[in-house]
Design an enzyme around this catalytic site. Structure first.
Site, mmCIF file in Angstrom:
data_model
loop_
_atom_site.group_PDB
_atom_site.id
_atom_site.type_symbol
_atom_site.label_atom_id
_atom_site.label_comp_id
_atom_site.label_asym_id
_atom_site.label_seq_id
_atom_site.Cartn_x
_atom_site.Cartn_y
_atom_site.Cartn_z
ATOM 1 N N SER A 124 -10.181 97.335 42.301
ATOM 2 C CA SER A 124 -10.947 98.436 41.722
ATOM 3 C C SER A 124 -12.279 98.573 42.427
ATOM 4 O O SER A 124 -12.848 97.577 42.911
ATOM 5 C CB SER A 124 -11.180 98.119 40.244
ATOM 6 N N TYR A 148 -14.114 92.041 33.233
ATOM 7 C CA TYR A 148 -13.023 92.769 33.886
ATOM 8 C C TYR A 148 -13.186 92.739 35.406
ATOM 9 O O TYR A 148 -12.254 92.411 36.154
ATOM 10 C CB TYR A 148 -12.977 94.221 33.376
ATOM 11 N N LYS A 152 -10.946 91.020 38.760
ATOM 12 C CA LYS A 152 -10.502 91.666 40.008
ATOM 13 C C LYS A 152 -10.991 90.866 41.216
ATOM 14 O O LYS A 152 -10.248 90.635 42.177
ATOM 15 C CB LYS A 152 -11.013 93.113 40.075
ATOM 16 N N TYR A 176 -9.145 101.067 43.871
ATOM 17 C CA TYR A 176 -9.089 102.456 43.396
ATOM 18 C C TYR A 176 -10.456 102.881 42.898
ATOM 19 O O TYR A 176 -11.152 102.110 42.253
ATOM 20 C CB TYR A 176 -8.149 102.628 42.201
ATOM 21 N N ASN A 198 -12.107 106.218 29.171
ATOM 22 C CA ASN A 198 -12.484 106.933 30.388
ATOM 23 C C ASN A 198 -12.776 108.409 30.121
ATOM 24 O O ASN A 198 -12.335 108.976 29.125
ATOM 25 C CB ASN A 198 -11.383 106.794 31.450
ATOM 26 N N ARG A 291 -24.929 104.870 29.124
ATOM 27 C CA ARG A 291 -24.029 103.795 28.679
ATOM 28 C C ARG A 291 -24.395 102.539 29.473
ATOM 29 O O ARG A 291 -24.428 102.590 30.717
ATOM 30 C CB ARG A 291 -22.574 104.217 28.963
ATOM 31 N N PRO A 292 -24.638 101.410 28.790
ATOM 32 C CA PRO A 292 -25.018 100.207 29.534
ATOM 33 C C PRO A 292 -23.978 99.874 30.606
ATOM 34 O O PRO A 292 -22.775 99.959 30.350
ATOM 35 C CB PRO A 292 -25.049 99.104 28.463
ATOM 36 N N GLY A 293 -24.459 99.503 31.775
ATOM 37 C CA GLY A 293 -23.550 99.077 32.844
ATOM 38 C C GLY A 293 -23.158 100.186 33.814
ATOM 39 O O GLY A 293 -22.611 99.912 34.878
ATOM 40 N N ASP A 294 -23.400 101.465 33.452
ATOM 41 C CA ASP A 294 -23.025 102.546 34.377
ATOM 42 C C ASP A 294 -23.967 102.569 35.580
ATOM 43 O O ASP A 294 -25.176 102.421 35.431
ATOM 44 C CB ASP A 294 -23.096 103.914 33.667
HETATM 45 P P1 NAD Z 1 -2.444 100.766 32.171
HETATM 46 O O1 NAD Z 1 -3.030 99.975 31.055
HETATM 47 O O2 NAD Z 1 -2.008 102.151 31.909
HETATM 48 O O3 NAD Z 1 -1.223 99.981 32.834
HETATM 49 C C1 NAD Z 1 -1.174 98.574 32.864
HETATM 50 C C2 NAD Z 1 0.228 98.164 32.454
HETATM 51 O O4 NAD Z 1 0.300 96.748 32.504
HETATM 52 C C3 NAD Z 1 0.564 98.590 31.026
HETATM 53 O O5 NAD Z 1 1.850 99.165 31.000
HETATM 54 C C4 NAD Z 1 0.528 97.265 30.238
HETATM 55 O O6 NAD Z 1 1.445 97.294 29.165
HETATM 56 C C5 NAD Z 1 0.915 96.267 31.320
HETATM 57 N N1 NAD Z 1 0.412 94.912 31.105
HETATM 58 C C6 NAD Z 1 -0.859 94.500 30.875
HETATM 59 N N2 NAD Z 1 -0.893 93.168 30.729
HETATM 60 C C7 NAD Z 1 0.386 92.714 30.865
HETATM 61 C C8 NAD Z 1 0.986 91.432 30.820
HETATM 62 N N3 NAD Z 1 0.309 90.331 30.545
HETATM 63 N N4 NAD Z 1 2.320 91.351 31.034
HETATM 64 C C9 NAD Z 1 3.060 92.454 31.288
HETATM 65 N N5 NAD Z 1 2.533 93.695 31.334
HETATM 66 C C10 NAD Z 1 1.209 93.823 31.120
HETATM 67 O O7 NAD Z 1 -3.534 100.733 33.353
HETATM 68 P P2 NAD Z 1 -3.594 101.599 34.685
HETATM 69 O O8 NAD Z 1 -4.702 102.562 34.557
HETATM 70 O O9 NAD Z 1 -2.246 102.065 35.068
HETATM 71 O O10 NAD Z 1 -4.090 100.465 35.691
HETATM 72 C C11 NAD Z 1 -3.172 99.743 36.502
HETATM 73 C C12 NAD Z 1 -3.940 98.734 37.322
HETATM 74 O O11 NAD Z 1 -4.928 99.400 38.101
HETATM 75 C C13 NAD Z 1 -4.696 97.691 36.491
HETATM 76 O O12 NAD Z 1 -4.628 96.466 37.165
HETATM 77 C C14 NAD Z 1 -6.110 98.210 36.491
HETATM 78 O O13 NAD Z 1 -7.038 97.166 36.332
HETATM 79 C C15 NAD Z 1 -6.208 98.831 37.866
HETATM 80 N N6 NAD Z 1 -7.217 99.899 37.964
HETATM 81 C C16 NAD Z 1 -7.190 100.931 37.086
HETATM 82 C C17 NAD Z 1 -8.157 101.924 37.177
HETATM 83 C C18 NAD Z 1 -8.196 103.051 36.176
HETATM 84 O O14 NAD Z 1 -9.254 103.646 35.991
HETATM 85 N N7 NAD Z 1 -7.104 103.415 35.541
HETATM 86 C C19 NAD Z 1 -9.112 101.878 38.182
HETATM 87 C C20 NAD Z 1 -9.094 100.811 39.078
HETATM 88 C C21 NAD Z 1 -8.128 99.815 38.957
HETATM 89 C C1 WQD Z 2 -16.884 108.130 34.336
HETATM 90 C C2 WQD Z 2 -18.230 108.782 34.138
HETATM 91 C C3 WQD Z 2 -19.626 107.760 32.468
HETATM 92 C C4 WQD Z 2 -17.140 108.728 29.031
HETATM 93 C C5 WQD Z 2 -14.249 102.832 34.884
HETATM 94 C C6 WQD Z 2 -14.298 101.374 35.212
HETATM 95 C C7 WQD Z 2 -13.851 101.152 36.625
HETATM 96 C C8 WQD Z 2 -12.487 101.784 36.875
HETATM 97 C C9 WQD Z 2 -12.484 103.228 36.472
HETATM 98 C C10 WQD Z 2 -10.840 100.141 36.366
HETATM 99 C C11 WQD Z 2 -19.340 107.758 33.968
HETATM 100 C C12 WQD Z 2 -19.245 109.164 32.079
HETATM 101 C C13 WQD Z 2 -17.640 108.618 30.318
HETATM 102 C C14 WQD Z 2 -17.843 109.560 28.106
HETATM 103 C C15 WQD Z 2 -19.431 110.101 29.828
HETATM 104 N N1 WQD Z 2 -11.480 101.164 36.066
HETATM 105 N N2 WQD Z 2 -18.750 109.290 30.707
HETATM 106 N N3 WQD Z 2 -18.958 110.227 28.546
HETATM 107 O O1 WQD Z 2 -17.106 103.933 34.227
HETATM 108 O O2 WQD Z 2 -16.768 105.218 36.393
HETATM 109 O O3 WQD Z 2 -15.142 103.513 35.745
HETATM 110 O O4 WQD Z 2 -12.923 103.332 35.100
HETATM 111 O O5 WQD Z 2 -10.958 99.452 37.329
HETATM 112 O O6 WQD Z 2 -13.815 99.780 36.807
HETATM 113 O O7 WQD Z 2 -15.628 100.914 35.038
HETATM 114 O O8 WQD Z 2 -15.188 105.582 34.484
HETATM 115 O O9 WQD Z 2 -14.184 107.342 33.125
HETATM 116 O O10 WQD Z 2 -15.461 105.495 31.961
HETATM 117 O O11 WQD Z 2 -16.696 107.165 33.307
HETATM 118 O O12 WQD Z 2 -20.458 110.719 30.160
HETATM 119 O O13 WQD Z 2 -17.497 109.688 26.923
HETATM 120 O O14 WQD Z 2 -18.190 109.523 32.920
HETATM 121 O O15 WQD Z 2 -20.956 107.493 32.169
HETATM 122 O O16 WQD Z 2 -20.446 108.261 34.644
HETATM 123 P P1 WQD Z 2 -16.191 104.539 35.202
HETATM 124 P P2 WQD Z 2 -15.308 106.384 33.138
#
Ligand code: NAD
Ligand code: WQD
Length: 332
Positions: A124, A148, A152, A176, A198, A291-294
């Protein structure tokens, strides 16, 4: 060619399975459905045009993973299965470390024992923390601001160390940016259990009148004061995995981190405007606190993905908004 897709029923995994099946791959999914639904499996088969093999398995169950490798001739794994809610990870660090890190350890243990040493890992952009500049290159310093993000980073390091220890391992670490959107059919999309975290799912819920939307701060050092992110259509992202898998089959062993993003940033207000324009609704929203952490700005330099994988994004913000809306309305 059989590919194990862990977390294949989830948001990104389901779209990736469809694209892989359309490209001729046979799919084995391992998922425990902790954040996805069983009915997604049939929809993946319908869209991918063939059947797949499902194991309802937990990544924490090493024997279940060994059984999958014993029963299938798997040539590579794509590891999506993880918990992904940043805020929840701060409240439940042990659960996150256990699920995401032990899960990855179990997977590589089962793979190693089966002699399957090719993996694509869902990393990520969160591993870049708060970068000093944008666009972000893969060589930028890494840091983790949440449990989280730590999971990663630790998994990336595990895979790098594995490659050092054994020259047969090949690992692609895909970082991603912000995946949004849904399949154009409206059959699969982002459908988490519980309230989403999100922006895009929350925008959709606001448009449906289900929730009030808050913009988290307008005092950031950006063009309109709201945070900038690199939104990427999940179908583009899924196709990035097909490109990465094709590369994985022929590249030299070792670990390679690759950004998957569009290379252009959009502010929160730009997303709201794009959604209103694409969908033709007025969004109810109000300005809120930060939001804290953004962090103010995150967007990718995607040139490595273009160079190594021959991949770049094609779909637009309008496509992302329309497909998210279409999917949400089909679910009711
Ligand atoms: P998601 O939650 O929709 O999909 C994750 C899947 O993994 C789910 O179907 C869940 O049931 C399964 N899962 C979780 N823990 C499990 C376990 N212990 N055993 C078996 N299955 C398990 O999430 P997503 O958005 O599709 O994300 C997929 C991957 O991409 C994740 O590793 C996530 O951290 C990473 N990622 C997601 C984003 C995002 O914003 N969606 C961004 C960057 C990275
Ligand atoms: C996007 C923007 C918020 C909600 C997260 C994870 C990152 C990756 C992707 C997994 C930000 C703003 C959001 C709301 C808002 N996931 N926002 N009002 O924080 O960029 O990334 O998801 O790996 O690790 O941190 O995504 O969709 O939460 O927020 O204004 O109600 O929207 O402040 O700027 P983020 P997000």
């Amino acid at each position: 060619m059989k590919i194990l897709v862990t977390g294949g029923a989830g948001f990104i995994g389901s779209h990736t399975c469809v694209e892989l099946m359309k490209s001729g791959y046979d799919i084995v999914i391992a998922d425990n459905f902790c954040n996805s639904k069983r009915e997604t499996i049939g929809r993946i088969e319908e869209l991918g045009g063939k059947s797949l093999r499902l194991y309802e398995a937990d990544m924490l169950d090493l024997e279940a993973l060994r059984k999958i490798f014993a029963e299938n001739d798997i040539c590579a794994a794509i590891h999506f299965a993880a918990l992904k809610a940043v805020g929840e990870s701060v409240r439940q660090p042990v659960r996150y470390y256990h699920n995401n890190i032990t899960g990855a350890l179990n997977l590589v243990t089962a793979m190693n024992d089966a002699g399957c040493k090719k993996i694509i890992f869902s990393s990520s952009a969160t591993v870049y923390g708060d970068p000093a500049t944008v666009p972000i290159k893969e060589t930028f310093p890494l840091s983790a601001a949440s449990p989280y993000a730590q999971t990663k980073l630790v998994t990336e390091n595990l895979l790098r160390d594995l490659c050092v220890s054994d020259p047969e391992w090949t690992c692609i670490l895909l970082r991603y940016f912000n995946p949004v959107g849904a399949h154009e059919s409206g059959l699969i999309g982002e459908d988490p259990n519980g309230i989403p975290n999100n922006l895009m799912p929350l925008v959709v819920m606001a448009a449906q009148g289900k929730r009030q939307l808050k913009v988290f701060g307008n005092d950031y050092p950006t063009r309109d004061g709201t945070c900038i992110r690199d939104y990427i259509h999940v179908v583009d992202l899924a196709q990035g995995h097909v490109a990465a898998l094709n590369y994985l089959k022929k590249c030299a062993p070792g670990a390679e981190a690759i950004n998957l993003g569009s290379g252009s940033g959009s502010s929160v207000l730009e997303i709201l405007n794009a959604f209103e324009k694409a969908v033709g609704v007025k969004l109810p929203w109000e300005m809120g606190e930060r939001r804290p952490g953004d962090v103010p700005q995150l967007y990718a330099d995607p040139s490595k993905a273009k160079e190594l994988l021959g991949w770049e994004t094609k779909l637009t913000l309008e496509d992302m908004c329309l497909s998210s809306w279409n999917f949400a309305n089909r679910q009711g």
